[in-house]
Enzyme design. Structure first.
Site, PDB file in Angstrom:
ATOM      1  N   HIS A  44      15.994  14.707  57.238  1.00 33.57           N
ATOM      2  CA  HIS A  44      15.752  16.080  57.816  1.00 33.57           C
ATOM      3  C   HIS A  44      17.049  16.953  57.287  1.00 33.57           C
ATOM      4  O   HIS A  44      17.108  18.141  57.922  1.00 33.57           O
ATOM      5  CB  HIS A  44      16.192  16.007  59.455  1.00 33.57           C
ATOM      6  CG  HIS A  44      15.088  15.227  60.203  1.00 33.57           C
ATOM      7  ND1 HIS A  44      14.058  15.836  60.713  1.00 33.57           N
ATOM      8  CD2 HIS A  44      14.992  14.003  60.659  1.00 33.57           C
ATOM      9  CE1 HIS A  44      13.250  15.120  61.388  1.00 33.57           C
ATOM     10  NE2 HIS A  44      13.849  14.092  61.373  1.00 33.57           N
TER      11      HIS A  44
ATOM     12  N   LYS B 261      18.652  29.803  67.468  1.00 32.32           N
ATOM     13  CA  LYS B 261      18.827  28.453  66.805  1.00 32.32           C
ATOM     14  C   LYS B 261      20.141  28.115  66.574  1.00 32.32           C
ATOM     15  O   LYS B 261      21.346  28.900  66.855  1.00 32.32           O
ATOM     16  CB  LYS B 261      18.172  28.486  65.362  1.00 32.32           C
ATOM     17  CG  LYS B 261      18.462  29.368  64.358  1.00 32.32           C
ATOM     18  CD  LYS B 261      17.559  29.572  63.307  1.00 32.32           C
ATOM     19  CE  LYS B 261      16.350  29.904  63.281  1.00 32.32           C
ATOM     20  NZ  LYS B 261      15.187  29.470  62.538  1.00 32.32           N
ATOM     21  N   ARG B 262      20.598  26.826  66.257  1.00 28.24           N
ATOM     22  CA  ARG B 262      21.901  26.472  65.929  1.00 28.24           C
ATOM     23  C   ARG B 262      22.585  27.376  64.840  1.00 28.24           C
ATOM     24  O   ARG B 262      21.940  27.826  64.025  1.00 28.24           O
ATOM     25  CB  ARG B 262      21.969  25.071  65.454  1.00 28.24           C
ATOM     26  CG  ARG B 262      23.463  24.073  65.273  1.00 28.24           C
ATOM     27  CD  ARG B 262      23.062  22.907  65.077  1.00 28.24           C
ATOM     28  NE  ARG B 262      22.093  22.533  64.076  1.00 28.24           N
ATOM     29  CZ  ARG B 262      22.366  22.351  62.682  1.00 28.24           C
ATOM     30  NH1 ARG B 262      23.494  22.591  62.138  1.00 28.24           N
ATOM     31  NH2 ARG B 262      21.060  22.248  61.830  1.00 28.24           N
TER      32      ARG B 262
ATOM     33  N   LYS C 166      21.489  29.228  58.082  1.00 28.18           N
ATOM     34  CA  LYS C 166      20.496  29.797  58.771  1.00 28.18           C
ATOM     35  C   LYS C 166      20.677  31.498  58.919  1.00 28.18           C
ATOM     36  O   LYS C 166      19.820  32.199  59.382  1.00 28.18           O
ATOM     37  CB  LYS C 166      20.618  29.345  60.187  1.00 28.18           C
ATOM     38  CG  LYS C 166      20.229  27.894  60.227  1.00 28.18           C
ATOM     39  CD  LYS C 166      20.192  27.254  61.645  1.00 28.18           C
ATOM     40  CE  LYS C 166      20.055  25.912  61.569  1.00 28.18           C
ATOM     41  NZ  LYS C 166      18.806  25.392  61.482  1.00 28.18           N
TER      42      LYS C 166
ATOM     43  N   LYS D 231       6.979  27.550  67.134  1.00 29.39           N
ATOM     44  CA  LYS D 231       7.132  27.888  68.395  1.00 29.39           C
ATOM     45  C   LYS D 231       6.514  29.417  68.714  1.00 29.39           C
ATOM     46  O   LYS D 231       5.815  30.012  69.492  1.00 29.39           O
ATOM     47  CB  LYS D 231       8.232  27.682  69.437  1.00 29.39           C
ATOM     48  CG  LYS D 231       8.328  26.037  69.345  1.00 29.39           C
ATOM     49  CD  LYS D 231      10.058  25.802  69.693  1.00 29.39           C
ATOM     50  CE  LYS D 231      10.095  24.258  69.462  1.00 29.39           C
ATOM     51  NZ  LYS D 231      11.674  24.068  69.638  1.00 29.39           N
TER      52      LYS D 231
ATOM     53  N   THR E  54      11.493  24.360  63.484  1.00 28.93           N
ATOM     54  CA  THR E  54      10.263  24.145  64.427  1.00 28.93           C
ATOM     55  C   THR E  54      10.171  25.255  65.315  1.00 28.93           C
ATOM     56  O   THR E  54       9.175  25.775  65.985  1.00 28.93           O
ATOM     57  CB  THR E  54      10.332  22.976  65.481  1.00 28.93           C
ATOM     58  OG1 THR E  54      11.700  22.729  65.890  1.00 28.93           O
ATOM     59  CG2 THR E  54      10.254  21.697  64.586  1.00 28.93           C
TER      60      THR E  54
END
Length: 835
Positions: free
Chosen positions: A381, A572-573, A578, A684, A680
């Protein structure tokens, strides 16, 4: 009267299941559900109308629904135990399940009946839902993916069982104090979990410490025994995983750690009270908290304990069921069982299965290794080398000496194979070795997973390509047949039908409800994208959902958002790759424009951020502080007003995402290209009609392929461009060459957002300027700003935006975990659906 050796049931008695199966099924109507709910409230829980605590009413409803689930659960277990059924076991350290009750009711298709039953009892379903705590047994996308996988496996009738840890404290509860993240314990089990069923009869014993002893086997060889160990118990708690509308209920088994003895009575009688319970505390710490901070040696040891605890308990459980049915004949074991390792965390299952087969069941090395390498499959991952776990050999040798022995032997045999393939290539040998040499030798867990597995998969097309070309290139050249791609997905049952009921109703009334189990059916919506009446209804639903999101923001942040604003969301985290920082800097840029009067063709915007930073991740926590500091200035400036709002939603969770993604206009997926394995959240948002602004990273690439270039806001460098540019440019040259970016940097460095805390953002700015801009925030800033201008212009064209929104949802069919699990099954597990 004798007892059957496998149960406490007298051997002469008829099976209790036969007696129960003769009973009529429980009624699936409002009267039945309501009557059972009242029964549990009054008789089992001992509460009545004067009980003010709503949790008991919620609990009574769960018991009524659980009874109906249990009927199907029992039948599913019986079907899975039939001779010849091949089964898969999903081993994951994380399961971010969220709330279970509504999901169970929806999958039983009991929503209308439950509402009617509660109405007769003068109870409101919405109020009871709020009594349920999120089962926060995951850290982010990895755990939520595991939850979606289990939902789809049950819906597809696949005999798959999940294994995890029953953490008493899940992912921490995030509080914001003076803009800083404060971690508070999330005791999600404080009032118990009515959905779980303890199974103490299946308790397993887990070994730690001790030493390896070799004894003669009488045939000229030696057998290994792991002796003088300090053991703990693993007690299973089962959670039902119902499929949608098919009466299948699979199982998620979570392990709780407990001591072999509650306390040392001799020490207690001698007055040594603390010492008497020390072993109890030491054991229970294993399942106490999700992911302890591993910055210290103690934290590392506890995390390794957790991983081995999960692997050993789960494998023992599977082997015990096998032996109960087949004795100690393992000749058919690999044909009927497989294990999916969700990332590197459960990799220690490879040597543990070897130990159990050899030491506990008498198999030879070659026979055991054949079974292991035909049953283990590994999902990677990450593309971040630092995220591939390594464990110091001294730590593993002290905690798991027998396991380390087996790993050394696996590596020795593997290295002979490597040396035969590439003789004299010592650098390649060192790269491939499971044991990384050096002053502090390490066990490379990803290497161990690949060597011990028959399948290695990435989770998006780009991710898998980059694994094969970079991070795992040597292994791909050795075993190209092992590698495959399985692009992630999400379950549309939770992430569209449940979280967006008004949109689901509109879709079903337009094209039917077959999409709930066959998401590609949403493609039929494309013919309605040019229908003005349909677009109007679509956007009316979006406005309703924005109102729900605005209410959440008002409650959590005390900031009022205009529903006409452009809802620009990144949740998100928190991690540097990111690039939450890019979104915040853009907000500063917009603020600077307003203050300079540059507001021609302005589009009001609400920027919504959310996510948790790992407790030991200093830079991520500073980014949260930065976001809150900018928000405080922006939101209190009367010149800004509704033109710009910035909020950081605290304590982001599955339940909050169920409100966030339906109300989002613009989905921020802005990770540095080549760093996000899949994502993911992007799926969504797309499924709920948000339009993506993003890089060519992870599943963004496949999302753009599905929806078309014109319905996706692309910016930034590609993964290859990032790799070629990194280290070969001066971020300050970029800053000084871009007046907009220069003003943003000057505002931050000048202390405009931190007058009372001078210098606190120096490291944040330094990370994208003086220290080389590793994540390419500065390098991609201009392209990002320009693309945001295009997105705002598209939003102002209401018809164009509505059309884009419809087409995004209509093009999301690929991104269901139903498709993902079919691919896992067709190409890795090869299970037969069981009815």
């Amino acid at each position: 009267m004798t007892l059957d050796s496998r149960s406490d049931t007298p051997a002469s008695a008829p099976p209790i299941e036969a007696e129960h199966d003769a009973l009529p099924p429980l009624p699936m109507n409002a009267e039945g559900v309501g009557g059972d709910t009242l029964h549990y409230l009054l008789n089992y829980l001992g509460r009545d109308q004067y009980a003010g605590f709503g949790f008991y009413r919620y609990q009574a409803l769960v018991y009524a629904i659980r009874d109906r689930i249990t009927e199907r659960w029992r039948q599913t277990r019986h079907a899975h135990r039939r001779d010849g059924t091949r089964r898969a076991y999903y081993l994951s350290m994380e399961y971010l399940m969220g709330r279970a009750t509504h999901n169970a009711i929806a999958n039983l298709k009991l929503e209308d009946e439950v509402r009617a039953a509660l109405m007769k009892l003068n109870l409101r379903w919405e109020e009871l839902q709020e009594q349920e705590r999120d089962a926060g047994l995951g850290n982010g996308g990895l755990g939520r993916l595991a939850a979606c996988f289990l939902d789809s496996c049950a819906t597809l009738n696949l005999p798959v069982m999940g294994y995890g840890i029953r953490y008493e404290y899940g992912i921490f509860r995030q509080e914001i104090s003076n803009g800083y993240q404060i971690e508070a314990p999330d005791h999600w089990l404080a009032f118990g979990n009515p959905w779980e069923l303890p199974r103490p009869e299946s308790t397993r014993r887990i070994k730690f410490h001790g030493r390896t002893q070799f004894v003669s086997n009488g045939n000229g060889g030696q057998n290994a025994r792991w002796v003088d160990t300090r053991d703990v118990l693993a007690i299973p708690y089962d959670l039902p995983i119902p499929g949608y509308g098919n009466d299948v209920v699979n199982t998620l088994r979570l392990w709780k750690a407990a001591p072999t003895e509650e306390f040392d009575l001799a020490e207690f009688n001698a007055g040594e009270y603390a010492e008497a319970v020390a072993s109890k505390n030491d054991a229970e710490n294993i399942s106490l908290v999700l992911y302890p901070n591993d910055k210290s040696e103690n934290g590392k040891e506890l995390r390794l304990r957790q991983q081995y605890f999960l692997a050993s308990a789960s494998l023992q459980d599977v082997l015990r069921r096998w032996i109960d049915q087949n004795g100690r004949n393992f000749s058919d074991f690999a044909r009927r069982n497989c294990f999916q390792l969700n990332d590197t965390h459960p990799t220690i299952a490879v040597p543990e299965l070897m130990r159990l087969l050899m030491d506990e069941n008498g198999l030879g090395w070659d026979e055991a290794w054949t079974i292991v390498t035909q049953t283990m499959a590994y999902t990677n991952h990450t593309l971040l080398p630092e995220a591939l776990e390594r464990w110091p050999t001294h730590l593993m040798g002290n905690l798991l000496p027998r396991i380390l022995d087996i790993i050394y032997e696996i590596n020795a045999r593997f290295m002979r194979q490597v040396q035969y393939r590439w003789p004299g290539d010592h650098q390649r040998h060192a790269r491939l070795s499971i044991i990384e040499d050096g002053p502090d030798p390490q066990v490379r867990m990803a290497h161990l997973a690949i060597v011990g597995s028959y399948s290695v998969n990435g989770v998006a097309e780009l991710h898998t390509r980059l694994l094969k070309a970079g991070l795992l290139k040597d292994f791909f050249e050795l075993w190209p047949q092992k590698f495959n791609n399985k692009t992630n997905g999400v379950t549309q049952r939770r992430w569209l039908k449940h979280c967006n009921p008004k949109l689901s109703t509109l879709i079903s009334s337009t094209i039917g409800d077959h999409w709930v189990t066959h998401l590609p059916q949403l493609a039929q919506l494309k013919t309605y994208a040019d229908d003005p009446g349909f677009r109007d209804r679509w956007m009316a639903v979006k406005r309703h959902n924005k109102e729900r999101l605005a209410e959440l923001v008002a409650a959590d942040c005390d900031v009022k958002l205009s529903l006409d604003a452009f809802f620009d969301v990144q949740v998100k985290r928190i991690h540097e790759y990111k690039r939450q920082l890019l979104v915040i800097l853009h907000a500063v840029h917009l603020y600077d424009r307003i203050k300079r009067g540059d507001v021609d063709n302005w589009v009001d915007r609400a920027v919504i951020l959310g996510g948790k930073a790992a407790p030991g991740y200093s830079m991520a926590k500073k980014v949260i502080k930065f976001a809150n500091a900018v928000a405080e200035v922006v939101n209190q400036d009367p010149e800004v007003g509704d033109r710009l709002k910035l909020v950081f939603l605290p304590d982001y969770s599955v339940s909050k995402m169920e409100t966030i993604c339906p109300g989002t206009d613009l989905s921020e997926q802005v990770s540095t290209a080549g760093k996000e394995a899949s994502g993911t959240g992007n799926m969504k948002f797309m499924m709920n009609g948000a339009i993506t602004i993003g890089t060519l990273d992870g599943a963004n690439i496949e999302i753009r392929e599905e929806v078309g270039d014109e319905n996706f806001f692309l910016f930034g460098m590609t993964a290859d461009e990032v790799a070629s540019r990194r280290g070969h440019y001066n971020p300050w040259d970029v800053v000084n060459g871009d007046p907009d970016l220069k003003r943003v940097i000057d505002l931050v460095q000048g202390g405009h957002f931190n007058h009372l805390e001078p210098g606190i953002f120096d490291e944040v700015i330094g990370s994208i300027t003086d220290w080389g801009d590793h994540w390419m925030v500065t390098a991609d800033f201009r392209a990002y700003v320009d693309t945001q201008v295009q997105a705002a212009a598209a939003f102002m064209d209401r018809d164009r935006w509505a059309r884009m929104s419809v087409l995004n949802a209509a093009s999301s069919g690929k991104f269901s975990t139903d498709r993902t699990m079919r691919e896992y099954n067709d190409e890795i597990w090869r299970l037969e659906p069981v009815k």
